[in-house]
Design a protein around this motif. Sequence first.
Motif, mmCIF file in Angstrom:
data_model
loop_
_atom_site.group_PDB
_atom_site.id
_atom_site.type_symbol
_atom_site.label_atom_id
_atom_site.label_comp_id
_atom_site.label_asym_id
_atom_site.label_seq_id
_atom_site.Cartn_x
_atom_site.Cartn_y
_atom_site.Cartn_z
ATOM 1 N N ASP A 18 2.964 -15.653 34.240
ATOM 2 C CA ASP A 18 2.177 -15.978 33.553
ATOM 3 C C ASP A 18 1.797 -14.819 32.546
ATOM 4 O O ASP A 18 1.390 -13.736 32.981
ATOM 5 C CB ASP A 18 0.639 -16.445 34.173
ATOM 6 C CG ASP A 18 -0.540 -16.457 33.259
ATOM 7 O OD1 ASP A 18 -0.200 -16.690 32.201
ATOM 8 O OD2 ASP A 18 -1.582 -16.796 33.740
ATOM 9 N N LEU A 19 2.078 -15.230 31.107
ATOM 10 C CA LEU A 19 2.064 -14.013 30.326
ATOM 11 C C LEU A 19 0.505 -13.403 29.880
ATOM 12 O O LEU A 19 0.380 -12.239 29.750
ATOM 13 C CB LEU A 19 2.629 -14.392 29.081
ATOM 14 C CG LEU A 19 3.897 -14.947 28.789
ATOM 15 C CD1 LEU A 19 4.253 -14.966 27.258
ATOM 16 C CD2 LEU A 19 4.659 -13.599 29.420
ATOM 17 N N LEU A 39 7.307 -16.929 22.613
ATOM 18 C CA LEU A 39 7.176 -18.514 21.902
ATOM 19 C C LEU A 39 6.104 -19.094 23.016
ATOM 20 O O LEU A 39 5.762 -20.561 22.642
ATOM 21 C CB LEU A 39 8.199 -19.391 22.451
ATOM 22 C CG LEU A 39 9.584 -19.452 21.249
ATOM 23 C CD1 LEU A 39 10.116 -18.014 21.543
ATOM 24 C CD2 LEU A 39 10.325 -20.477 21.173
ATOM 25 N N LYS A 63 -0.728 -17.396 24.520
ATOM 26 C CA LYS A 63 -0.352 -17.080 22.874
ATOM 27 C C LYS A 63 -0.676 -15.813 22.654
ATOM 28 O O LYS A 63 0.125 -14.547 22.393
ATOM 29 C CB LYS A 63 -0.641 -17.946 22.024
ATOM 30 C CG LYS A 63 -0.140 -17.581 20.653
ATOM 31 C CD LYS A 63 -0.202 -18.936 19.661
ATOM 32 C CE LYS A 63 1.155 -19.460 19.864
ATOM 33 N NZ LYS A 63 1.773 -20.098 18.890
ATOM 34 N N TYR A 100 -6.531 -22.960 18.410
ATOM 35 C CA TYR A 100 -5.030 -22.602 18.248
ATOM 36 C C TYR A 100 -4.923 -21.818 17.241
ATOM 37 O O TYR A 100 -4.041 -20.788 17.195
ATOM 38 C CB TYR A 100 -4.255 -23.912 18.232
ATOM 39 C CG TYR A 100 -2.845 -24.239 18.086
ATOM 40 C CD1 TYR A 100 -1.896 -23.631 19.007
ATOM 41 C CD2 TYR A 100 -2.152 -24.365 16.852
ATOM 42 C CE1 TYR A 100 -0.778 -23.424 18.753
ATOM 43 C CE2 TYR A 100 -0.977 -24.438 16.419
ATOM 44 C CZ TYR A 100 -0.064 -24.014 17.658
ATOM 45 O OH TYR A 100 1.319 -23.919 17.440
ATOM 46 N N GLY A 127 6.166 -24.473 10.395
ATOM 47 C CA GLY A 127 5.728 -25.972 10.156
ATOM 48 C C GLY A 127 6.131 -26.719 11.401
ATOM 49 O O GLY A 127 6.224 -25.789 12.626
ATOM 50 N N TRP A 129 8.030 -28.849 14.193
ATOM 51 C CA TRP A 129 9.417 -29.389 14.258
ATOM 52 C C TRP A 129 9.708 -30.613 14.887
ATOM 53 O O TRP A 129 8.930 -31.107 15.593
ATOM 54 C CB TRP A 129 10.271 -28.362 15.514
ATOM 55 C CG TRP A 129 10.056 -26.910 15.307
ATOM 56 C CD1 TRP A 129 9.813 -26.466 14.206
ATOM 57 C CD2 TRP A 129 9.609 -26.007 16.473
ATOM 58 N NE1 TRP A 129 9.569 -24.862 14.356
ATOM 59 C CE2 TRP A 129 9.370 -24.660 15.547
ATOM 60 C CE3 TRP A 129 9.544 -25.920 17.828
ATOM 61 C CZ2 TRP A 129 9.246 -23.604 16.384
ATOM 62 C CZ3 TRP A 129 9.475 -24.671 18.542
ATOM 63 C CH2 TRP A 129 9.376 -23.507 17.714
ATOM 64 N N GLY A 133 9.258 -30.307 21.535
ATOM 65 C CA GLY A 133 8.053 -29.251 21.146
ATOM 66 C C GLY A 133 6.582 -29.893 21.254
ATOM 67 O O GLY A 133 6.549 -30.944 21.529
ATOM 68 N N LEU A 134 5.880 -28.775 20.919
ATOM 69 C CA LEU A 134 4.217 -29.523 21.291
ATOM 70 C C LEU A 134 3.646 -30.199 20.311
ATOM 71 O O LEU A 134 2.770 -31.074 20.717
ATOM 72 C CB LEU A 134 3.378 -28.027 21.555
ATOM 73 C CG LEU A 134 3.443 -26.830 20.555
ATOM 74 C CD1 LEU A 134 2.966 -27.232 18.966
ATOM 75 C CD2 LEU A 134 2.636 -25.687 21.419
HETATM 76 N N1 LIG Z 1 6.902 -27.050 18.140
HETATM 77 C C1 LIG Z 1 6.013 -27.033 16.615
HETATM 78 O O1 LIG Z 1 6.306 -27.902 15.978
HETATM 79 C C2 LIG Z 1 5.696 -25.757 16.568
HETATM 80 C C3 LIG Z 1 5.147 -25.409 15.361
HETATM 81 C C4 LIG Z 1 4.599 -24.242 14.922
HETATM 82 C C5 LIG Z 1 4.399 -23.194 15.795
HETATM 83 N N2 LIG Z 1 4.922 -23.467 17.112
HETATM 84 C C6 LIG Z 1 5.035 -22.209 17.977
HETATM 85 O O2 LIG Z 1 6.369 -22.126 18.652
HETATM 86 C C7 LIG Z 1 6.107 -22.008 20.194
HETATM 87 C C8 LIG Z 1 6.999 -22.954 20.894
HETATM 88 O O3 LIG Z 1 6.382 -24.030 20.938
HETATM 89 P P1 LIG Z 1 7.217 -25.408 21.304
HETATM 90 O O4 LIG Z 1 7.074 -26.487 20.611
HETATM 91 O O5 LIG Z 1 8.542 -25.159 21.881
HETATM 92 O O6 LIG Z 1 6.062 -25.385 22.736
HETATM 93 P P2 LIG Z 1 6.111 -26.198 24.241
HETATM 94 O O7 LIG Z 1 7.396 -27.042 24.272
HETATM 95 O O8 LIG Z 1 4.801 -26.594 24.577
HETATM 96 O O9 LIG Z 1 6.456 -24.641 24.808
HETATM 97 C C9 LIG Z 1 5.482 -23.928 25.308
HETATM 98 C C10 LIG Z 1 5.783 -22.971 26.439
HETATM 99 O O10 LIG Z 1 4.959 -22.083 26.482
HETATM 100 C C11 LIG Z 1 4.540 -21.930 28.000
HETATM 101 N N3 LIG Z 1 3.224 -21.018 28.153
HETATM 102 C C12 LIG Z 1 2.071 -21.547 27.816
HETATM 103 N N4 LIG Z 1 1.150 -20.459 28.312
HETATM 104 C C13 LIG Z 1 1.879 -19.766 29.027
HETATM 105 C C14 LIG Z 1 1.256 -18.753 29.824
HETATM 106 N N5 LIG Z 1 0.410 -18.349 29.930
HETATM 107 N N6 LIG Z 1 2.410 -17.816 30.347
HETATM 108 C C15 LIG Z 1 3.744 -18.300 30.319
HETATM 109 N N7 LIG Z 1 4.159 -19.271 29.534
HETATM 110 C C16 LIG Z 1 3.507 -20.095 29.052
HETATM 111 C C17 LIG Z 1 4.599 -23.298 28.399
HETATM 112 O O11 LIG Z 1 4.897 -23.102 29.891
HETATM 113 P P3 LIG Z 1 4.625 -24.373 30.843
HETATM 114 O O12 LIG Z 1 5.464 -25.716 30.202
HETATM 115 O O13 LIG Z 1 4.987 -23.826 31.985
HETATM 116 O O14 LIG Z 1 3.190 -24.685 30.357
HETATM 117 C C18 LIG Z 1 5.796 -23.973 27.548
HETATM 118 O O15 LIG Z 1 7.053 -23.633 28.215
HETATM 119 C C19 LIG Z 1 4.852 -21.977 20.496
HETATM 120 O O16 LIG Z 1 4.187 -20.915 20.492
HETATM 121 C C20 LIG Z 1 4.164 -22.606 19.344
HETATM 122 O O17 LIG Z 1 2.711 -22.497 18.982
HETATM 123 C C21 LIG Z 1 5.719 -24.488 17.511
#
Ligand SMILES: NC(=O)c1ccc[n+]([C@@H]2O[C@H](COP(=O)([O-])OP(=O)(O)OC[C@H]3O[C@@H](n4cnc5c(N)ncnc54)[C@H](OP(=O)(O)O)[C@@H]3O)[C@@H](O)[C@H]2O)c1
Length: 370
Positions: A18-19, A39, A63, A100, A127, A129, A133-134
């Motif tokens: 846990d980060l 990430l 984060k 957020y 922006g 993706w 992703g989330l």
């Molecule tokens: N996807 C987009 O469109 C987008 C756009 C702008 C910015 N971003 C940024 O890019 C990053 C990656 O996004 P993503 O879409 O790949 O998100 P994602 O698929 O939801 O992945 C986020 C990861 O963060 C991990 N996480 C959350 N809290 C944590 C903690 N306390 N300690 C360790 N790991 C933790 C989650 O682990 P668990 O699965 O175990 O919870 C998950 O594997 C994020 O920071 C997001 O804000 C994404």
Amino acid sequence: MLDELREAGTEVRVELADLADAGQLARALPEDLAGVFHLAGVLEDALVATLDDGLLHRALAGKAAGAWNLHTLTADLPVEHFVLFSSLAGLFGSPGQGAYAAANTFLDGLAEHRAALGLPAQSIDWGTWSGTGLAVAAGGVERLAARGLPPLSPEVALDLLEESLGSGRRHLVAAAFDWAAFGRAGLGPDLARMLEGQVSADRPAAGAERGAVKKAALAATGAAARLDVLRRFLLEQVGAVLGQTPESLDTSAPLQELGFDSLMAMELRTRLETGLDLRLSATVVYTFPTVEALADGLTQRITAERPAAPDPAAVHNMAAVLDTAAAQDLAGDEDAGDEPGVPGELAALDEHELAALLAEELDLKGGRHD
Ligand SMILES: NC(=O)c1ccc[n+]([C@@H]2O[C@H](COP(=O)([O-])OP(=O)(O)OC[C@H]3O[C@@H](n4cnc5c(N)ncnc54)[C@H](OP(=O)(O)O)[C@@H]3O)[C@@H](O)[C@H]2O)c1
């Protein structure tokens, strides 16, 4: 993906931590760490009114606290990269994403802080993706695309990441924009200033003068004209929230069918409250579910808030009094004929102008008697 990396000859080791927990993270970090790509993040969407400590904590934990822990625990290691995956939500703001947005803004600030300390740092405001992703998981990709933020394909995102790393800049935006739709969605004053010259200001900014539309509606003569002002304003605002042109909207279609969700309903209410300088119930969009119904409801509300129209008989009597008073004024002052409201002009005034004049006259006369 890990298998692909291994097949390509890369040594891969996975550690879970846990980060937000500095102890766990310290145990997971290798001593020969060459770089950091941060990430971790979660979406915790909520209106500011319903943000509580728990929700804020979850949004900031992985984060923001995670980024800080990575920063402090690697400060003495010779890392080449320290790349923070931030979001446009922090730079531009995003309805319903206050927590957020704060977490992402922290990353942007941390990149500046590290750079000031002479440490490698880069914050990339992404922006959305497509594909994964989330944003995809939260079902927000189409809504954001409609508001002028089309998603990046994973291939384009990876190209942009490579370009960002090569740029040496500490704070970048990596996003796709449809500027026309983005402008239509309405910019607050700060965003309009930030994007001046980039986004055409062909629509009024969301931060336009409070109550301007109410004033325009009240100045319109007759109920039909008032309704028209309200209907045009509503079409602009509903279009802005949906990222569509007002002309393309069906005024009798339920807003939910047009694509409204609860966050959009709250955004529309805020826009209406600003333009009309009214307090509206949180459920106004559900009580009046179409543009037509809303226009009717708001017209009635605004009309009801106007100063009460005077009794026609009383107006008639007071007009006679005014005639006499004005005639007396005229008799005593040759210039008085230039004042508004001399007898010949009374007939041209509508009942509200007459009432206002009446109030003004009574005030004046009262003043003279003091
Ligand atoms: N996807 C987009 O469109 C987008 C756009 C702008 C910015 N971003 C940024 O890019 C990053 C990656 O996004 P993503 O879409 O790949 O998100 P994602 O698929 O939801 O992945 C986020 C990861 O963060 C991990 N996480 C959350 N809290 C944590 C903690 N306390 N300690 C360790 N790991 C933790 C989650 O682990 P668990 O699965 O175990 O919870 C998950 O594997 C994020 O920071 C997001 O804000 C994404």
